[in-house]
Motif scaffolding. Structure first.
Motif, PDB file in Angstrom:
ATOM      1  N   GLN A 298       6.507  18.795 -13.402  1.00 38.54           N
ATOM      2  CA  GLN A 298       7.201  18.181 -12.273  1.00 38.54           C
ATOM      3  C   GLN A 298       6.367  17.044 -11.682  1.00 38.54           C
ATOM      4  OE1 GLN A 298       8.224  20.656  -8.736  1.00 38.54           O
ATOM      5  NE2 GLN A 298       7.321  18.926  -7.646  1.00 38.54           N
ATOM      6  N   ALA A 299       5.066  17.281 -11.529  1.00 40.54           N
ATOM      7  CA  ALA A 299       4.196  16.259 -10.953  1.00 40.54           C
ATOM      8  C   ALA A 299       4.159  15.016 -11.838  1.00 40.54           C
ATOM      9  CB  ALA A 299       2.788  16.826 -10.769  1.00 40.54           C
ATOM     10  N   ALA A 300       4.011  15.220 -13.139  1.00 43.97           N
ATOM     11  CA  ALA A 300       3.949  14.082 -14.056  1.00 43.97           C
ATOM     12  C   ALA A 300       5.279  13.345 -14.100  1.00 43.97           C
ATOM     13  CB  ALA A 300       3.559  14.571 -15.453  1.00 43.97           C
ATOM     14  N   ARG A 301       6.366  14.095 -14.061  1.00 45.00           N
ATOM     15  CA  ARG A 301       7.699  13.468 -14.083  1.00 45.00           C
ATOM     16  C   ARG A 301       7.936  12.618 -12.850  1.00 45.00           C
ATOM     17  NH1 ARG A 301      12.041  17.495 -12.674  1.00 45.00           N
ATOM     18  NH2 ARG A 301      11.373  16.792 -10.607  1.00 45.00           N
ATOM     19  N   ASP A 302       7.648  13.172 -11.673  1.00 45.45           N
ATOM     20  CA  ASP A 302       7.903  12.426 -10.443  1.00 45.45           C
ATOM     21  C   ASP A 302       7.019  11.192 -10.351  1.00 45.45           C
ATOM     22  OD1 ASP A 302       9.738  14.369  -9.869  1.00 45.45           O
ATOM     23  OD2 ASP A 302       8.574  15.337  -8.283  1.00 45.45           O
ATOM     24  N   THR A 303       5.766  11.323 -10.778  1.00 44.40           N
ATOM     25  CA  THR A 303       4.871  10.162 -10.784  1.00 44.40           C
ATOM     26  C   THR A 303       5.400   9.084 -11.716  1.00 44.40           C
ATOM     27  OG1 THR A 303       2.930  11.502 -10.236  1.00 44.40           O
ATOM     28  CG2 THR A 303       2.533   9.371 -11.300  1.00 44.40           C
ATOM     29  N   ALA A 304       5.851   9.493 -12.913  1.00 39.60           N
ATOM     30  CA  ALA A 304       6.387   8.528 -13.881  1.00 39.60           C
ATOM     31  C   ALA A 304       7.646   7.860 -13.352  1.00 39.60           C
ATOM     32  CB  ALA A 304       6.674   9.225 -15.208  1.00 39.60           C
ATOM     33  N   LEU A 305       8.530   8.649 -12.758  1.00 36.58           N
ATOM     34  CA  LEU A 305       9.795   8.108 -12.268  1.00 36.58           C
ATOM     35  C   LEU A 305       9.573   7.103 -11.153  1.00 36.58           C
ATOM     36  CD1 LEU A 305      12.864   8.003 -12.040  1.00 36.58           C
ATOM     37  CD2 LEU A 305      12.758  10.069 -10.601  1.00 36.58           C
ATOM     38  N   PHE A 306       8.766   7.453 -10.159  1.00 36.94           N
ATOM     39  CA  PHE A 306       8.584   6.561  -9.018  1.00 36.94           C
ATOM     40  C   PHE A 306       7.726   5.347  -9.377  1.00 36.94           C
ATOM     41  CE2 PHE A 306       9.383  10.653  -6.593  1.00 36.94           C
ATOM     42  CZ  PHE A 306      10.704  10.316  -6.341  1.00 36.94           C
ATOM     43  N   THR A 307       6.811   5.523 -10.330  1.00 38.93           N
ATOM     44  CA  THR A 307       6.062   4.367 -10.818  1.00 38.93           C
ATOM     45  C   THR A 307       6.994   3.400 -11.537  1.00 38.93           C
ATOM     46  OG1 THR A 307       4.057   5.712 -11.066  1.00 38.93           O
ATOM     47  CG2 THR A 307       4.115   3.630 -12.254  1.00 38.93           C
TER      48      THR A 307
ATOM     49  N   GLU B 223       0.835  -1.204   0.000  1.00 40.87           N
ATOM     50  CA  GLU B 223       0.000   0.000   0.000  1.00 40.87           C
ATOM     51  C   GLU B 223       0.870   1.255   0.000  1.00 40.87           C
ATOM     52  OE1 GLU B 223      -0.283  -2.549   2.117  1.00 40.87           O
ATOM     53  OE2 GLU B 223      -2.048  -3.471   1.176  1.00 40.87           O
ATOM     54  N   GLN B 224       1.922   1.262   0.813  1.00 46.01           N
ATOM     55  CA  GLN B 224       2.815   2.425   0.863  1.00 46.01           C
ATOM     56  C   GLN B 224       3.523   2.634  -0.464  1.00 46.01           C
ATOM     57  OE1 GLN B 224       5.261   1.212   4.159  1.00 46.01           O
ATOM     58  NE2 GLN B 224       4.157   2.477   5.637  1.00 46.01           N
ATOM     59  N   ALA B 225       4.005   1.531  -1.062  1.00 48.11           N
ATOM     60  CA  ALA B 225       4.720   1.645  -2.332  1.00 48.11           C
ATOM     61  C   ALA B 225       3.810   2.196  -3.424  1.00 48.11           C
ATOM     62  CB  ALA B 225       5.291   0.287  -2.736  1.00 48.11           C
ATOM     63  N   LYS B 226       2.565   1.716  -3.495  1.00 47.30           N
ATOM     64  CA  LYS B 226       1.615   2.215  -4.483  1.00 47.30           C
ATOM     65  C   LYS B 226       1.323   3.696  -4.243  1.00 47.30           C
ATOM     66  CE  LYS B 226      -0.726  -2.252  -5.035  1.00 47.30           C
ATOM     67  NZ  LYS B 226      -1.982  -3.004  -4.766  1.00 47.30           N
ATOM     68  N   GLU B 227       1.198   4.074  -2.970  1.00 50.04           N
ATOM     69  CA  GLU B 227       0.899   5.464  -2.632  1.00 50.04           C
ATOM     70  C   GLU B 227       2.042   6.378  -3.055  1.00 50.04           C
ATOM     71  OE1 GLU B 227      -0.031   8.217   1.322  1.00 50.04           O
ATOM     72  OE2 GLU B 227       0.197   6.050   1.498  1.00 50.04           O
ATOM     73  N   VAL B 228       3.280   5.951  -2.766  1.00 51.26           N
ATOM     74  CA  VAL B 228       4.439   6.756  -3.135  1.00 51.26           C
ATOM     75  C   VAL B 228       4.516   6.912  -4.652  1.00 51.26           C
ATOM     76  CG1 VAL B 228       6.956   6.750  -3.263  1.00 51.26           C
ATOM     77  CG2 VAL B 228       5.820   6.282  -1.094  1.00 51.26           C
ATOM     78  N   ALA B 229       4.349   5.805  -5.366  1.00 51.36           N
ATOM     79  CA  ALA B 229       4.456   5.841  -6.824  1.00 51.36           C
ATOM     80  C   ALA B 229       3.391   6.739  -7.445  1.00 51.36           C
ATOM     81  CB  ALA B 229       4.357   4.427  -7.388  1.00 51.36           C
ATOM     82  N   ALA B 230       2.180   6.684  -6.901  1.00 48.98           N
ATOM     83  CA  ALA B 230       1.071   7.400  -7.526  1.00 48.98           C
ATOM     84  C   ALA B 230       0.930   8.834  -7.062  1.00 48.98           C
ATOM     85  CB  ALA B 230      -0.236   6.648  -7.256  1.00 48.98           C
ATOM     86  N   ARG B 231       1.367   9.144  -5.825  1.00 49.98           N
ATOM     87  CA  ARG B 231       1.006  10.435  -5.255  1.00 49.98           C
ATOM     88  C   ARG B 231       2.165  11.370  -4.973  1.00 49.98           C
ATOM     89  NH1 ARG B 231      -2.793  10.431  -0.399  1.00 49.98           N
ATOM     90  NH2 ARG B 231      -2.887  12.596  -1.115  1.00 49.98           N
TER      91      ARG B 231
END
Length: 311
Positions: free
Chosen positions: A146-155, A122-130
């Motif tokens: 920036q938001a789209a980049r960070d979401t893409a990178l962590f996903t 749950e934490q990993a999904k939250e970090v990747a998505a949010r």
């Protein structure tokens, strides 16, 4: 010590350019060799030159390691320092004809590898998505990009188990996009390449980022920073740190923890250890086997919470 420093600098340059060692490794080895050469100045009574390095014996290396132990250096630190010295003297053997007698039959202290600290699914999904939804104040970047980049990178880090350096080394031409079934080709440590399957969620996140970013040539960095250059890992780490504080996540919620989580969750889901080794790009199965300790720890914690007699 000028000659010894120049020799050490030459070794570090070779390590970075020819062996393609990670920047952190080169920096750590540089500090280790600086400590070693400073110790030799006091130990030998003069600044070492090539002749002094050639005359070193195992007792000299052991004296250095003992001095570091007395100064509070742990097993892992001394093992790394011995690796730096061993690599340096072997390099001198190849390039200067030095006979590396000093490192013959020396075994360093055994450092027990730490158990990887994974997030919960749950934490990993939250970090990747949010993570990308939290704008970092003071940044000159477009908040939407920036938001789209960070979401893409962590996903990508969680979905494919990449090291952050591997992800940031990707170019636009490498981007895994929707509609393709092709695996992602990743260049890992030592220039070794591997193929990693890509989840639809990863492809969609990267596609959304590229739309927000706008057109870019194929050779451009996939993940770019404020000025268009390749994103600095420190920026990604800062974004994660900023988000975890706001979200109340544990301190070990870092970009690399997403890689640990990828492996741990695959293992918990029944994936074969050899398959996980290939996906992570580990040269040795023993490195991957650390995740069995994580999974065993999770099972024990589940037992303690669920069994009526565990308390």
């Amino acid at each position: 010590m000028a000659e010894a420093r120049a020799l050490a600098a030459g070794y570090l340059d070779w390590l970075a350019r020819e062996r393609r060692a990670a920047a952190n490794t080169v920096e750590a080895y540089g500090l280790d060799l600086r400590d070693f050469l400073a110790f030799l100045t006091g130990h030998l009574g003069e600044e070492p030159d090539l002749a002094a390095l050639a005359a070193l014996r195992p007792a000299d290396i052991r004296a250095f390691l003992a001095a570091r132990a007395n100064a509070g250096a742990g097993n892992a630190t001394r093992a790394r320092q011995l690796a730096a010295i061993r690599g340096f003297l072997r390099h001198l053997a190849r390039t200067c004809g030095l006979s590396p007698l000093a490192i013959a039959n020396i075994r360093g202290p055994r450092a027990k590898p730490p158990v990887p600290r994974a997030l919960t699914p749950e934490q990993a999904k939250e970090v990747a998505a949010r993570t990308g939804s939290i704008h970092q104040p003071g940044h000159a970047e477009s908040p939407a990009e920036q938001a789209a980049r960070d979401t893409a990178l962590f996903t990508l880090l969680y979905g494919c188990g990449l090291r952050i350096a591997e992800a940031l080394a990707l170019d636009v031409r490498d981007a895994p996009l929707p509609g393709s079934q092709a695996a992602l080709r990743v260049t890992g440590k030592g220039g070794k390449q591997r193929l990693v399957p890509v989840l639809p969620a990863v492809r969609e996140a990267i596609a959304a980022y590229l739309v927000e970013r706008g057109g870019a040539p194929p050779e451009a960095p996939l993940f770019r920073g404020t000025r268009g250059a390749r994103l600095d890992p420190a920026v990604a780490q800062r974004a994660m740190r900023h988000y975890r504080r706001l979200a109340g996540l544990p301190e070990h919620a870092t970009p690399h923890a997403l890689r640990h989580s990828f492996a741990t969750h695959l293992l918990g889901g029944g994936a074969d250890l050899r398959a996980i080794q290939e996906l992570l790009g580990h040269a040795s199965l023993s490195t991957t086997q650390r995740y069995t300790r994580v999974d065993a720890a999770a099972l024990l914690e589940t037992w303690r919470r669920a069994h009526p007699r565990a308390g």
